[in-house]
Design a protein around this motif. Structure first.
Motif, PDB file in Angstrom:
ATOM      1  N   GLY A   1       0.779  -1.213   0.000  1.00  0.00           N
ATOM      2  CA  GLY A   1       0.000   0.000   0.000  1.00  0.00           C
ATOM      3  C   GLY A   1       0.810   1.262   0.000  1.00  0.00           C
ATOM      4  O   GLY A   1       0.264   2.356  -0.025  1.00  0.00           O
ATOM      5  N   SER A   2       2.158   1.143   0.037  1.00  0.00           N
ATOM      6  CA  SER A   2       3.005   2.336   0.039  1.00  0.00           C
ATOM      7  C   SER A   2       3.111   2.907  -1.360  1.00  0.00           C
ATOM      8  O   SER A   2       2.788   2.248  -2.338  1.00  0.00           O
ATOM      9  N   ARG A   3       3.590   4.117  -1.452  1.00  0.00           N
ATOM     10  CA  ARG A   3       3.687   4.803  -2.738  1.00  0.00           C
ATOM     11  C   ARG A   3       4.870   4.268  -3.539  1.00  0.00           C
ATOM     12  O   ARG A   3       5.964   4.110  -3.018  1.00  0.00           O
ATOM     13  N   PHE A   4       4.654   4.022  -4.787  1.00  0.00           N
ATOM     14  CA  PHE A   4       5.733   3.531  -5.646  1.00  0.00           C
ATOM     15  C   PHE A   4       6.697   4.663  -5.991  1.00  0.00           C
ATOM     16  O   PHE A   4       6.282   5.723  -6.450  1.00  0.00           O
ATOM     17  N   THR A   5       7.959   4.454  -5.717  1.00  0.00           N
ATOM     18  CA  THR A   5       8.963   5.516  -5.918  1.00  0.00           C
ATOM     19  C   THR A   5       9.972   5.180  -6.996  1.00  0.00           C
ATOM     20  O   THR A   5      10.845   5.989  -7.292  1.00  0.00           O
ATOM     21  N   GLY A   6       9.905   4.018  -7.581  1.00  0.00           N
ATOM     22  CA  GLY A   6      10.857   3.650  -8.614  1.00  0.00           C
ATOM     23  C   GLY A   6      12.159   3.131  -8.026  1.00  0.00           C
ATOM     24  O   GLY A   6      12.320   2.999  -6.810  1.00  0.00           O
ATOM     25  N   PRO A   7      13.131   2.822  -8.862  1.00  0.00           N
ATOM     26  CA  PRO A   7      14.407   2.286  -8.392  1.00  0.00           C
ATOM     27  C   PRO A   7      15.176   3.312  -7.566  1.00  0.00           C
ATOM     28  O   PRO A   7      15.102   4.512  -7.804  1.00  0.00           O
ATOM     29  N   SER A   8      15.928   2.807  -6.584  1.00  0.00           N
ATOM     30  CA  SER A   8      16.720   3.688  -5.724  1.00  0.00           C
ATOM     31  C   SER A   8      17.885   4.267  -6.509  1.00  0.00           C
ATOM     32  O   SER A   8      18.464   3.604  -7.380  1.00  0.00           O
ATOM     33  N   PRO A   9      18.280   5.519  -6.220  1.00  0.00           N
ATOM     34  CA  PRO A   9      19.452   6.094  -6.885  1.00  0.00           C
ATOM     35  C   PRO A   9      20.722   5.364  -6.478  1.00  0.00           C
ATOM     36  O   PRO A   9      20.766   4.674  -5.461  1.00  0.00           O
ATOM     37  N   LEU A  10      21.777   5.554  -7.273  1.00  0.00           N
ATOM     38  CA  LEU A  10      23.025   4.843  -7.035  1.00  0.00           C
ATOM     39  C   LEU A  10      23.588   5.124  -5.656  1.00  0.00           C
ATOM     40  O   LEU A  10      24.042   4.211  -4.970  1.00  0.00           O
ATOM     41  N   TRP A  11      23.548   6.405  -5.240  1.00  0.00           N
ATOM     42  CA  TRP A  11      24.120   6.740  -3.939  1.00  0.00           C
ATOM     43  C   TRP A  11      23.399   6.036  -2.797  1.00  0.00           C
ATOM     44  O   TRP A  11      24.010   5.704  -1.778  1.00  0.00           O
ATOM     45  N   ALA A  12      22.099   5.792  -2.957  1.00  0.00           N
ATOM     46  CA  ALA A  12      21.350   5.084  -1.921  1.00  0.00           C
ATOM     47  C   ALA A  12      21.725   3.606  -1.901  1.00  0.00           C
ATOM     48  O   ALA A  12      21.861   2.998  -0.835  1.00  0.00           O
TER      49      ALA A  12
END
Length: 382
Positions: free
Chosen positions: A17-28
Motif C-alpha cells: 500500500g506504500s507509494r511507488f517511488t521507482g528504483p533507488s538512486p546509485l548513492w542510496a
C-alpha cells in the motif's frame, strides 16, 4: 488503461500500500550520505592544494596523499556497506585484539624516534596499533553501554572508566600523549552521551585537578617542557618556543585575505617547522588569511553538524552512542590541532583532519565516516 498496462502496473506496484517511488538512486544503493561525502571531498581538495604549497611543490608527497585519499574513500565505501548490527557484534572482539597488540608493543615493540609505538612484521610492514584503538574504543564503549540501562549506574561508570584508562595508559607509556588523549576522549564521549550525571563529571574534574601535581612527575621531560612552553614560549625563542612563535607569526602575517597561494614565506623559507603536518594550518592561514580559515571552519562545522544529525536520528542505542562519539572525536581533532598551533594548548602531535600530510590518519578518519554512513543508511533495516 488497457488490460496489459493495468497488469504491468499491478505487477510493479508495492503490495503493502506504500507509494511507488521507482528504483533507488546509485548513492542510496551504495549507502552513501551525499552531503557528508561532498563536504569531506571539498576539505580533501583544500588539503591537497595547501600540501602542494607547504611541501615546496613536492609532487611525490602530493601523489602519496592522493593515494591515501583514494584508499580512504575505498575504505569508507566498504565500511558503509556493513550494517551496524555487524559492528556491534564485532566490537568486543576488535577491542580485545587491539589490547593484545598494545601489550605486544609494550613488551617487544619497535623503537623509532625515541618511542616504542610500532609492531614490525619482518619483510612485510610496520604498523602502529594505537591507531586502531581510536575506533575500537568508541565501538567497545557503545557495545558495553548499549546493553545496559541508561543512564549508567555508578558500577557501570566505574567499569567504563577502567575500559577507557587501560588502553590509554598503555598508549601514553609508549609515549604517545596525543593518541592517548584522542582514545580517552572517544571513550568518554560515549559515556557522556549515555547520560553521565553532571555531578559525577564535576567530581572527576576536581579529582583530576587534585592529582595533577602527582601526574606532573610521571611526565617525560619533553612533555613537561611542552607545557611550560605553552605559558611562556618566549622563554626559549630559539629552542622549545620556536615552533609556537613561528606558527603565530605565520597566522598573523596572513591578515584578512592572505599572501596568496604558493607565496607563504614562513613555510617556504623553512621558518615554520612541520609546515605540512602538525602545523599545516599556520601555513594555510598565511596564504589564505582569515577568509580561508573561515571557509575551512565552515566545512568542519558542516561535517560535525551532519555527523551529530546522523547520531540523533539513529534508531538504536549502539548506533547513537557510536555515531555521537565519532562526531565529537572529530571535533577534538580539529580543536586540539588548531589550539596547539595558535598556542592555547600544548603541542601533542595531533594532525588536522584531511589537511595534514599522513595516510594513517586519513584512513582512520574515513573508516569512522564510513561507519557513520552505514548507521544513517541502514537505519530503516534495523
Amino acid at each position: 488503461m488497457n488490460d496489459q498496462n493495468q497488469y504491468r502496473f499491478q505487477r510493479q506496484a508495492p503490495q503493502d500500500g506504500s507509494r511507488f517511488t521507482g528504483p533507488s538512486p546509485l548513492w542510496a544503493r551504495l549507502h552513501i550520505d551525499v552531503p557528508l561525502l561532498v563536504a569531506l571531498l571539498l576539505t580533501a581538495v583544500i588539503g591537497l592544494i595547501e600540501l602542494y604549497s607547504a611541501t615546496g611543490r613536492n609532487w611525490s608527497l602530493l601523489l602519496k596523499q592522493v593515494a591515501s585519499f583514494g584508499m580512504g574513500i575505498a575504505v569508507l565505501l566498504f565500511m558503509a556497506q556493513i550494517p551496524p548490527r555487524i559492528y556491534q557484534a564485532f566490537s568486543p572482539w576488535l577491542f580485545g585484539a587491539v589490547m593484545v597488540l598494545l601489550v605486544m608493543v609494550a613488551l617487544f615493540g619497535t623503537v623509532a624516534m625515541g618511542a616504542r609505538r610500532w609492531l614490525t612484521i619482518p619483510g612485510v610492514t610496520r604498523f602502529q596499533p594505537s591507531e586502531f584503538m581510536k575506533l575500537a574504543m568508541p565501538m567497545m564503549m557503545a557495545w558495553y553501554l548499549a546493553g545496559r540501562p541508561l543512564p549508567p549506574t555508578l558500577k557501570v561508570v566505574a567499569l567504563s572508566l577502567i575500559l577507557i584508562l587501560a588502553p590509554a595508559l598503555l598508549i601514553a607509556r609508549q609515549p604517545d600523549l596525543g593518541t592517548a588523549i584522542l582514545v580517552s576522549a572517544s571513550g568518554f564521549f560515549v559515556l557522556f552521551l549515555a547520560g553521565l550525571p553532571w555531578w559525577l563529571m564535576l567530581l572527576g574534574l576536581g579529582s583530576a585537578v587534585a592529582i595533577a601535581p602527582f601526574a606532573w612527575h610521571a611526565l617525560h621531560d619533553y612533555q613537561k617542557q611542552r607545557i611550560l612552553t605553552l605559558f611562556d614560549p618566549e622563554a626559549d625563542p630559539l629552542g622549545t618556543g620556536w615552533n609556537i612563535i613561528q606558527s603565530k607569526t605565520a597566522i598573523g602575517s596572513g591578515g584578512l585575505l592572505g599572501k596568496g597561494w604558493l607565496k607563504g614565506s614562513q613555510a617556504h623559507l623553512e621558518f615554520l617547522p612541520e609546515g605540512h603536518t602538525d602545523f599545516v594550518i599556520a601555513a594555510y592561514s598565511e596564504e589564505f588569511g582569515l577568509m580561508g580559515i573561515l571557509v575551512l571552519l565552515a566545512l568542519y562545522s558542516f561535517i560535525l553538524t551532519r555527523c551529530l544529525y546522523i547520531a540523533t536520528t539513529a534508531t538504536d542505542s549502539y548506533s547513537r552512542l557510536l555515531a555521537g562519539s565519532i562526531a565529537l572525536s572529530f571535533f577534538v581533532y580539529v580543536f586540539v590541532n588548531a589550539g596547539m598551533v595558535s598556542g592555547i594548548v600544548p603541542v601533542v602531535g595531533v594532525p588536522l583532519p584531511f589537511i595534514s600530510y599522513g595516510g594513517t590518519a586519513i584512513i582512520t578518519l574515513m573508516t569512522g565516516f564510513g561507519m557513520l554512513m552505514s548507521i544513517h543508511t541502514h537505519k530503516k533495516q534495523l
